[in-house]
Each structure stands twice: as structure tokens, then as C-alpha cells.
Design an enzyme around this catalytic site. Structure first.
Site, PDB file in Angstrom:
ATOM      1  N   GLU A  56       3.127  -1.801  10.799  1.00 39.05           N
ATOM      2  CA  GLU A  56       4.443  -1.903  10.162  1.00 39.05           C
ATOM      3  C   GLU A  56       5.037  -3.263  10.546  1.00 39.05           C
ATOM      4  OE1 GLU A  56       6.607  -0.458   7.924  1.00 39.05           O
ATOM      5  OE2 GLU A  56       7.706  -2.222   8.572  1.00 39.05           O
ATOM      6  N   CYS A  74      -4.561 -10.018   2.375  1.00 39.56           N
ATOM      7  CA  CYS A  74      -3.765  -8.918   2.912  1.00 39.56           C
ATOM      8  C   CYS A  74      -3.883  -8.951   4.434  1.00 39.56           C
ATOM      9  CB  CYS A  74      -4.296  -7.610   2.329  1.00 39.56           C
ATOM     10  SG  CYS A  74      -3.470  -6.162   2.979  1.00 39.56           S
ATOM     11  N   CYS A 121      -0.800   1.785  14.292  1.00 41.17           N
ATOM     12  CA  CYS A 121       0.575   1.903  13.784  1.00 41.17           C
ATOM     13  C   CYS A 121       1.267   3.031  14.532  1.00 41.17           C
ATOM     14  CB  CYS A 121       0.553   2.209  12.273  1.00 41.17           C
ATOM     15  SG  CYS A 121       2.176   2.073  11.483  1.00 41.17           S
ATOM     16  N   CYS A 153      -2.178   7.924   5.088  1.00 41.64           N
ATOM     17  CA  CYS A 153      -2.653   6.584   5.472  1.00 41.64           C
ATOM     18  C   CYS A 153      -3.637   6.644   6.637  1.00 41.64           C
ATOM     19  CB  CYS A 153      -1.447   5.723   5.844  1.00 41.64           C
ATOM     20  SG  CYS A 153      -1.898   4.092   6.485  1.00 41.64           S
ATOM     21  N   CYS A 179      -5.771  -0.114  -0.214  1.00 38.95           N
ATOM     22  CA  CYS A 179      -4.505   0.240   0.438  1.00 38.95           C
ATOM     23  C   CYS A 179      -4.649   1.497   1.266  1.00 38.95           C
ATOM     24  CB  CYS A 179      -3.436   0.551  -0.596  1.00 38.95           C
ATOM     25  SG  CYS A 179      -2.993  -0.796  -1.614  1.00 38.95           S
ATOM     26  N   CYS A 199       2.217   8.043   8.501  1.00 36.08           N
ATOM     27  CA  CYS A 199       2.350   8.504   7.126  1.00 36.08           C
ATOM     28  C   CYS A 199       1.104   9.336   6.821  1.00 36.08           C
ATOM     29  CB  CYS A 199       2.485   7.315   6.186  1.00 36.08           C
ATOM     30  SG  CYS A 199       3.874   6.251   6.641  1.00 36.08           S
ATOM     31  N   GLU A 238      -8.205  -5.455  10.812  1.00 30.70           N
ATOM     32  CA  GLU A 238      -8.873  -5.818   9.559  1.00 30.70           C
ATOM     33  C   GLU A 238      -7.953  -6.638   8.645  1.00 30.70           C
ATOM     34  OE1 GLU A 238     -12.206  -2.426   8.987  1.00 30.70           O
ATOM     35  OE2 GLU A 238     -10.219  -1.823   8.316  1.00 30.70           O
TER      36      GLU A 238
HETATM   37  N1  SAH Z   1       3.149  -0.362   7.005  1.00 26.20           N
HETATM   38  C1  SAH Z   1       3.552  -0.996   5.815  1.00 26.20           C
HETATM   39  C2  SAH Z   1       2.494  -1.908   5.206  1.00 26.20           C
HETATM   40  C3  SAH Z   1       1.049  -1.425   5.169  1.00 26.20           C
HETATM   41  S1  SAH Z   1       0.528  -0.184   4.068  1.00 26.20           S
HETATM   42  C4  SAH Z   1       3.969   0.027   4.796  1.00 26.20           C
HETATM   43  O1  SAH Z   1       3.737   1.195   5.021  1.00 26.20           O
HETATM   44  O2  SAH Z   1       4.581  -0.366   3.808  1.00 26.20           O
HETATM   45  C5  SAH Z   1       0.435  -0.873   2.421  1.00 26.20           C
HETATM   46  C6  SAH Z   1       0.704   0.181   1.332  1.00 26.20           C
HETATM   47  O3  SAH Z   1      -0.407   1.102   1.160  1.00 26.20           O
HETATM   48  C7  SAH Z   1       1.908   1.040   1.649  1.00 26.20           C
HETATM   49  O4  SAH Z   1       2.711   1.201   0.519  1.00 26.20           O
HETATM   50  C8  SAH Z   1       1.261   2.340   2.022  1.00 26.20           C
HETATM   51  O5  SAH Z   1       2.145   3.395   1.920  1.00 26.20           O
HETATM   52  C9  SAH Z   1       0.115   2.419   1.060  1.00 26.20           C
HETATM   53  N2  SAH Z   1      -0.903   3.407   1.429  1.00 26.20           N
HETATM   54  C10 SAH Z   1      -1.149   3.930   2.647  1.00 26.20           C
HETATM   55  N3  SAH Z   1      -2.175   4.808   2.581  1.00 26.20           N
HETATM   56  C11 SAH Z   1      -2.603   4.837   1.300  1.00 26.20           C
HETATM   57  C12 SAH Z   1      -3.655   5.516   0.624  1.00 26.20           C
HETATM   58  N4  SAH Z   1      -4.477   6.317   1.271  1.00 26.20           N
HETATM   59  N5  SAH Z   1      -3.818   5.304  -0.692  1.00 26.20           N
HETATM   60  C13 SAH Z   1      -3.003   4.429  -1.342  1.00 26.20           C
HETATM   61  N6  SAH Z   1      -2.002   3.738  -0.761  1.00 26.20           N
HETATM   62  C14 SAH Z   1      -1.797   3.935   0.558  1.00 26.20           C
HETATM   63 FE1  SF4 Z   2       1.840   2.638   9.211  1.00 27.22          FE
HETATM   64 FE2  SF4 Z   2       2.263   1.736   6.697  1.00 27.22          FE
HETATM   65 FE3  SF4 Z   2       0.209   3.361   7.229  1.00 27.22          FE
HETATM   66 FE4  SF4 Z   2       2.699   4.321   7.304  1.00 27.22          FE
HETATM   67  S1  SF4 Z   2       1.620   3.506   5.506  1.00 27.22           S
HETATM   68  S2  SF4 Z   2       1.094   4.717   8.820  1.00 27.22           S
HETATM   69  S3  SF4 Z   2       3.805   2.566   8.138  1.00 27.22           S
HETATM   70  S4  SF4 Z   2       0.494   1.301   8.026  1.00 27.22           S
END
Ligand code: SAH
Ligand code: SF4
Length: 386
Positions: free
Chosen positions: A200, A135, A142, A149, A373, A146, A120
Site C-alpha cells: 500500500e 508496475c 502488505c 488479493c 493485478c 483485501c 516483484e
Molecule cells: N495496495 C494498492 C495498490 C496495489 S493493488 C491498492 O490496493 O490499491 C493494484 C490493484 O489490483 C488494486 O486495485 C487491487 O485491489 C487490485 N487487485 C488485487 N487483487 C486482485 C485480483 N486478484 N484480481 C484483480 N485485481 C486485484
Molecule cells: Fe494490500 Fe492493495 Fe492487496 Fe489490499 S489490494 S492487500 S492494499 S496490495
């Protein structure tokens, strides 16, 4: 981490990313996709056809400046050569298998690539100015997980190739008619890239770097590195390379300022703990007050949003030219966290701001279509090895 150790670690990361390589640039009919080739590779491909070196620049301009997808539209190239090129090459785009538009005008594209796998991409228009950010995803799924996420619940399918990363941007430009007009007016809407989609980026460094080099090339799309932000969850050994080789803006997904908690929320922290991550931020080249590092901090109710957390945060990042982006948690089906209360958010933001760091609260965009995000995810799966 010592120099030798991080060199070994970088080699290991790059070797691992090769296992999840994207499909070949050659189509079943034998034609080759020109999108995603570096300038040198394009020159080589044209030389193999017996074409003169000046053609490289000419084609580059058509592909990346004008956004041409057909050789027959390249008016500065004579018909016989157009036909010859079309017999050998294509100018590819990922296929938009679905497009959804949010009530706030954010638009999410589900792109299907040549092997049928999907990722996406999100276009986020600026609510005030006549422009916006794209974006981009760097991987399908991934490897990291996390806890907050949605992408992290999708196993890594594969890396996206340079062609697929640039291709997302070009396909969104197509959708908005955002290529220079014949009169030479330059596009405004799609002028910023954030590598904050699925995956990532620093676990797919070679493809991301190649794609960004193409995007920054002055004779093509020509985005300045200041208009590109790469977000990482903290792949420390690759942060130095990103700084040295790309020099784009850096965003770091911090989310917790005590190792114990960050180990839980961002499990990569067990490998590269806070002290190492913060040290890598301190030495990130080009970090200055004009070009601050962004620390992303997702606000999770009663998990990481206390006054003590805010105070520890400003202690940990003291002295780094930085701003702190507070992200209200975006829920997704099955997620187990709650967003912080507005009061907790304000309290946190104030402590950070009083310590001298800008602490904007990110307005959630496209939540209604799961485009905000951390909400991205597709149905793609890695084919099981035979
Ligand atoms: N993998 C990379 C880039 C993609 S995520 C990273 O983790 O930085 C983009 C941002 O959205 C990151 O800061 C991530 O931690 C945040 N994010 C992930 N899940 C989220 C959620 N459910 N609500 C708000 N931000 C979130
Ligand atoms: Fe992957 Fe970024 Fe999501 Fe963590 S926040 S699971 S590194 S996409």
C-alpha cells in the site's frame, strides 16, 4: 475527519511506517549508495568530499538521465575523480533474481534487495503502441488483507526504500536497454509508472514520495506526474498529502459501494468508511475532466457485480471527474472468488457508461506467470524479533 484528527492520524501512520524501515544505504564495505538520495542529499554527500556544487547536477545527469552504473563510464569526469567517487559510493540496482515473460509479452521481475528480501515488478507493454508501463511495488508484503488479493496473504516484511523503488524502475530500463542513446534519442518504452504492485503506497508515503520526486526531476528520468498513477486501497489521511505534494494521478481501489460489503472485501474500510473515502476523492487536487480519478473495481462473481451494485456505484461517485476501471478477478493459488461472467461484466459496464463514466474493462495481462493485478507475492518473511 476533522483537521486535527487527520493530522494526528497522519503522524501515527508515518510513525508506524518507520518501524518497517528499509536497510541502510551504506554497504558493508562502507561505500554509500547514491541512488535514492534527494538532490540536496547528493549535494551534501559531494560537499563532504570537498567537491564543488556543480558536480551534483553532473552526477545526477549521469545517474538518472544516462542510467550510468559505473563512475568509470562518466566521460565528463576526470579519471582521478572517477576513482575517488568509486572509493566512496556505488550506484546501486536491485538484483533480478528471476525474470519471467508471459505469452502476452508482459514481464515479471523478482528483485532481490541488499538484505536478501524480495519484491516483484511488472513491465506491461502496450499491445498497440511502442510503449508500456512499469508496475512498481512499494512494500514487501502488505499489512492490509483485501480478500481477493494474493499480496494480502503475505504479511508485511518491510517498506521499500526510495532507492529500491526508483531502483526497480531503473533496473527494468537496464533490462530493456531503455536509456538515452549516445545520439540523444530518448527512451519510449518505459514511459509510465503505476504504483500498483505489492503493498500500500500510502503506508510508505515518505519513501514513495521521495522516489517519485526523483523520477519526476526534469534533469533526470523526467517523467511527468501525468505519467504516474498511485493506487491506494483508501488510506484517507494520506490522500490529501499525496495530492498536495506529488500531484500524481490517483487510482482508488473501491471494489464495493456498500460499507457492509467493503468492510469484508477491503477491511481498511472499517477504519476509513466509504463516505470519508469519497469525500477525500472529491477534494483531491487537480481532479478534472482532463485528469480523472480512476476507481478500480474488481469484478467478483455474485459478490459485487449486480445491477444494483452498478447503480449504487454511479450514485456514490456522482459529480466526481472519474472513470471506472473494471478489473476481471485474477485467480491465484488458494483464492476463493470466481470472476464475473462476461454478461454480468457487460451489464455492469453499460450502467456505469450510461451514467457518463468511462468504464473500460481491464484486459488481464501476464496471468500465466502470476503477474496480473493482485497476483504478486514473494517468499520473503519478516525476521522474527529475537
Ligand atoms: N495496495 C494498492 C495498490 C496495489 S493493488 C491498492 O490496493 O490499491 C493494484 C490493484 O489490483 C488494486 O486495485 C487491487 O485491489 C487490485 N487487485 C488485487 N487483487 C486482485 C485480483 N486478484 N484480481 C484483480 N485485481 C486485484
Ligand atoms: Fe494490500 Fe492493495 Fe492487496 Fe489490499 S489490494 S492487500 S492494499 S496490495
Amino acid at each position: 475527519m476533522s483537521q486535527a484528527l487527520s493530522e494526528a492520524e497522519r503522524a501515527r501512520i508515518l510513525a508506524k511506517s518507520a518501524v518497517f524501515a528499509p536497510p541502510s544505504a551504506v554497504l558493508p564495505d562502507g561505500r554509500r549508495d547514491l541512488v535514492g538520495l534527494s538532490r540536496d542529499e547528493l549535494a551534501e554527500a559531494l560537499a563532504e568530499l570537498g567537491e564543488k556544487p556543480f558536480r551534483t547536477r553532473q552526477l545526477w545527469h549521469w545517474i538518472y538521465h544516462q542510467g550510468a552504473t559505473e563512475f568509470s563510464l562518466m566521460s565528463s569526469i576526470a579519471r582521478p575523480l572517477q576513482e575517488k567517487l568509486a572509493g566512496q559510493f556505488v550506484i546501486g540496482r536491485p538484483h533480478a533474481a528471476a525474470v519471467q515473460t508471459s505469452a502476452d509479452a508482459t514481464r515479471k521481475f523478482l528483485f532481490r534487495f541488499r538484505d536478501g528480501q524480495e519484491a516483484e515488478t511488472v513491465y506491461i507493454p502496450d499491445p498497440v503502441e511502442d510503449r508500456g508501463s512499469v508496475c512498481l511495488s512499494s512494500q514487501i508484503g502488505c499489512t492490509l488483507s483485501c480478500r481477493f488479493c494474493h499480496t494480502g496473504t503475505q504479511a508485511l516484511v518491510r517498506n521499500l526504500g526510495a532507492a529500491e523503488i526508483v531502483g526497480q524502475f531503473m533496473a527494468v530500463r537496464d533490462a530493456y536497454g531503455e536509456w538515452p542513446s549516445p545520439k540523444g534519442e530518448t527512451p519510449r518504452l518505459l514511459s509510465t509508472i503505476v504504483l500498483m504492485g505489492m503493498g500500500e503506497p500510502l503506508y510508505n508515503f515518505d519513501n514513495v514520495a521521495k522516489a517519485m520526486t526523483i523520477v519526476m526531476d526534469h534533469e533526470g528520468i523526467a517523467l511527468s506526474r501525468r505519467r504516474i498513477t498511485l493506487s491506494t486501497s483508501g488510506v484517507v489521511p494520506m490522500m490529501d498529502r499525496a495530492g498536495a505534494e506529488l500531484g500524481v494521478n490517483l487510482a482508488v481501489s473501491l471494489h464495493a459501494v456498500r460499507d457492509e460489503l467493503r468492510d469484508e472485501l477491503v477491511p481498511l474500510n472499517r477504519k476509513y468508511p466509504l463516505a470519508e473515502l469519497i469525500a477525500a476523492c472529491r477534494r483531491y487536487p487537480g481532479a478534472s475532466n482532463a485528469r480523472r480519478i480512476t476507481f478500480e473495481y474488481v469484478m467478483l462473481r455474485d459478490v459485487n457485480d449486480s445491477e444494483a451494485d452498478a447503480k449504487e456505484l454511479v450514485r456514490v461517485i456522482a459529480g466526481i471527474p472519474a472513470k471506472v476501471n473494471l478489473i476481471p478477478f485474477n485467480p491465484w493459488p488458494g483464492s476463493r472468488f470466481e470472476p464475473s461472467t462476461p454478461k454480468a461484466l457487460q451489464r455492469f459496464a453499460k450502467i456505469v457508461m450510461d451514467a457518463g463514466f468511462a468504464s473500460p474493462v481491464r484486459t488481464p495481462r501476464g496471468r500465466d506467470i502470476l503477474a496480473a493485478c493482485g497476483q504478486l507475492r514473494t517468499e520473503s518473511r519478516r525476521a522474527r524479533a529475537a
